[in-house]
Design an enzyme around this catalytic site. Structure first.
Site, PDB file in Angstrom:
ATOM      1  N   ASP A  38       0.835  -1.191   0.000  1.00  0.00           N
ATOM      2  CA  ASP A  38       0.000   0.000   0.000  1.00  0.00           C
ATOM      3  C   ASP A  38       0.874   1.248   0.000  1.00  0.00           C
ATOM      4  O   ASP A  38       1.950   1.276   0.607  1.00  0.00           O
ATOM      5  CB  ASP A  38      -0.900  -0.030   1.234  1.00  0.00           C
ATOM      6  CG  ASP A  38      -1.959   1.050   1.230  1.00  0.00           C
ATOM      7  OD1 ASP A  38      -2.629   1.205   0.196  1.00  0.00           O
ATOM      8  OD2 ASP A  38      -2.122   1.721   2.261  1.00  0.00           O
ATOM      9  N   GLU A  40       1.263  -0.803  -5.163  1.00  0.00           N
ATOM     10  CA  GLU A  40       0.071   0.052  -5.269  1.00  0.00           C
ATOM     11  C   GLU A  40       0.579   1.452  -5.582  1.00  0.00           C
ATOM     12  O   GLU A  40       0.857   2.237  -4.696  1.00  0.00           O
ATOM     13  CB  GLU A  40      -0.723   0.009  -3.959  1.00  0.00           C
ATOM     14  CG  GLU A  40      -2.054   0.747  -4.016  1.00  0.00           C
ATOM     15  CD  GLU A  40      -1.918   2.220  -3.677  1.00  0.00           C
ATOM     16  OE1 GLU A  40      -2.032   3.056  -4.614  1.00  0.00           O
ATOM     17  OE2 GLU A  40      -1.687   2.549  -2.510  1.00  0.00           O
ATOM     18  N   ASP A  98     -11.462   0.973  -1.718  1.00  0.00           N
ATOM     19  CA  ASP A  98     -11.702   2.396  -1.477  1.00  0.00           C
ATOM     20  C   ASP A  98     -12.639   3.019  -2.507  1.00  0.00           C
ATOM     21  O   ASP A  98     -13.077   4.158  -2.321  1.00  0.00           O
ATOM     22  CB  ASP A  98     -10.380   3.173  -1.494  1.00  0.00           C
ATOM     23  CG  ASP A  98      -9.585   3.000  -0.210  1.00  0.00           C
ATOM     24  OD1 ASP A  98     -10.200   2.735   0.837  1.00  0.00           O
ATOM     25  OD2 ASP A  98      -8.354   3.131  -0.253  1.00  0.00           O
TER      26      ASP A  98
END
Length: 512
Positions: free
Chosen positions: A302, A349, A402
């Site tokens: 992330d 990511e 998200d």
């Protein structure tokens, strides 16, 4: 792992679904029979990968991205069914609820599960499953580098009513040896219960991973870049973070002002002292990765851009506007990882504000990048999220945890973007019901080596099934699927799409 990069001509697909969203009678998904059945369903549908969200114990807002530990697992994921199978609790002990089958009530689930763990621990203490005791003791010894601190942290947090560790007595904040020894004596039974819960969780995780391998399904975990400010990580290792003399952050994490936020985003997480981490050969970072790789085969990193540079905001600043970019560890860390782990099994990511140094770091280690189709239709042919612009070493998503569901996204899409979508597909404009299958087809037919969609998109659900709304503190992480959803004909359609796109049943050896 051979990943990265994906081998030449490798084509596979998978689904994104957090463990907590699985069906169960206990109010929350877990690592037991429902997860086994889910892996079987993925295998039957020709899918090769299952991606989950972070697996740590949740803190503020029950967010998996605000974990109380980078090493521990979430005890709510322990399976009551497997506790019964192990004869640690009786079938009658699992009575609880009633629970909603479609949303997690975290407070109710915690009350039920913690009572169940205590029952299992009492049974174990009275001699039930004595054959597990050597494994329990060995687990404690092997994981002592994080388990001892986490168990004490958890027991202290319970003693002080869940308050942040910075609100504990100063002698505990500063970890004076006498205060820690006294707390260990006074809280010995609570500490032992925490340790036992982690042992059970790791045991369940190993069983599930073994089943996934038998079904040729690989698991993708998720590693948050930053740690929670209220975590055993910061409490136990303040020297690894940029803190002041009171152990409070000097600077906090965030992102600068952009199109979406004129003030930027002030996340509040403490930031690393990379010099201190490097001086120890990044041992803490390597240990953190090994802990997650015990449960998964590959890791989504992330906020990958933080490894190149992160936005540091003065802790006293009310917004992120006064922050500045500060260089991260870059290649130095990844070289240490490659040496220490014999590989770099990562997916980067690389969403958001991506500067050339971020792309260069990703490409220098041949890490697969991330592309999200919901970001693709602004009308610019050079948009990196358009499939025409993909390289093979890429993971494409219809959307992420998200994002809104794809159906919900389309329903809120301006007319121009809708026209761009159908024009790109060379199709007459369709309905919101047709938009999700269109994006699934686009992802699966793209050049990306791996295509992933949230289960909500396979089922063509609207925003009632959204997992997270960034910027909203309430109502997130609660969505659950039902047994009926997992029997939906959509899985037959998915298998057909996967076969037509030459992604079905990708060989295990191609990614290992």
């Amino acid at each position: 792992m051979r990943l990265p990069p994906f081998p030449a001509k490798y084509r596979a697909s998978g689904l994104l679904l957090h463990v907590t969203s699985l069906p169960s009678k206990s109010g929350i998904g877990d690592l037991g029979p429902a997860a086994v059945a889910w892996i079987d369903r993925l295998h039957e549908a020709g899918q090769s990968w299952w991606q989950v969200l972070p697996l740590g114990p949740t803190g503020y807002g029950d967010s998996p991205y605000q974990s109380l530990s980078s090493f521990a697992g979430n005890p709510l994921l322990i399976s009551p069914d497997w506790l019964i199978e192990d004869e640690l609790v009786k079938p009658g002990d699992r009575a609880g609820g009633p629970f909603s089958p479609t949303a997690v009530d975290f407070d109710a689930v915690k009350r039920f599960k913690y009572a169940l763990f205590e029952a299992a621990w009492k049974s174990f203490g009275k001699g039930a499953r004595s054959d597990l005791r050597p494994g329990f003791e060995r687990f404690g010894q092997e994981q002592a580098h994080w388990l001892d601190d986490y168990a004490l942290f958890s027991a202290l947090k319970a003693r002080y009513g869940g308050a942040s560790y910075l609100e504990w007595p100063e002698e505990l904040v500063r970890r004076t040896p006498a205060a820690l020894d006294r707390a260990r004596r006074e809280l010995a039974s609570q500490i032992a219960l925490v340790r036992f819960g982690q042992f059970l969780l790791f045991r369940h995780g190993a069983r599930l991973k073994s089943h996934a391998r038998a079904k040729s399904v690989r698991l993708i975990g998720d590693l948050p870049f930053f740690v929670s400010p209220d975590s055993s990580d910061v409490w136990a290792h303040p020297e690894l973070f940029l803190l002041d003399e009171q152990h409070r952050p000097r600077v906090v994490a965030g992102v600068p002002p952009d199109y979406f936020s004129a003030q930027g985003q002030r996340w509040g997480n403490p930031v690393y002292d990379w010099n201190a981490l490097a001086a120890d050969g990044y041992r803490w970072c390597l240990d953190r990765l090994r802990a997650l790789l015990a449960h998964v085969d590959a890791i989504r990193l992330d906020h990958f851009r933080g490894f190149a540079a992160a936005w540091h905001v003065p802790a006293s600043a009310p917004t992120a506007e006064s922050g500045q970019w500060v260089a991260g560890p870059g290649a130095d860390l990844f070289n240490a990882v490659r040496k220490g782990l014999s590989g770099v099994p990562f997916i980067a990511e690389d969403l958001g504000l991506i500067t050339p140094d971020v792309g260069a770091l990703r490409d220098s280690f041949e890490l697969p990048g991330t592309r999200v189709l919901q970001f693709a239709f602004d009308g610019h042919s050079d948009n990196p999220y358009l499939p025409d612009n993909y390289v093979a070493n890429t993971v494409v998503y219809t959307g992420t945890h998200d994002n809104p569901t794809t159906r919900g996204w389309y329903e809120g899409l301006p007319g121009a973007a809708r026209r761009n979508l159908w024009g790109y597909l060379k199709r007459a404009p369709g309905t919101s019901e047709e938009a999700t299958p269109a994006l699934l087809g686009l992802a699966w037919s793209s050049a990306a080596a791996l295509a992933i969609a949230p289960l909500q998109d396979v089922l063509n659900l609207g925003n009632e099934a959204r997992m997270n709304q960034p910027g909203s503190a309430e109502g997130n992480w609660r969505w659950r699927c039902t047994d009926a959803m997992l029997d939906a004909p959509a899985f037959q359609s998915l298998r057909g799409l996967t076969r037509a796109s030459a992604r079905a049943d990708a060989p295990m050896e191609a990614a290992s």
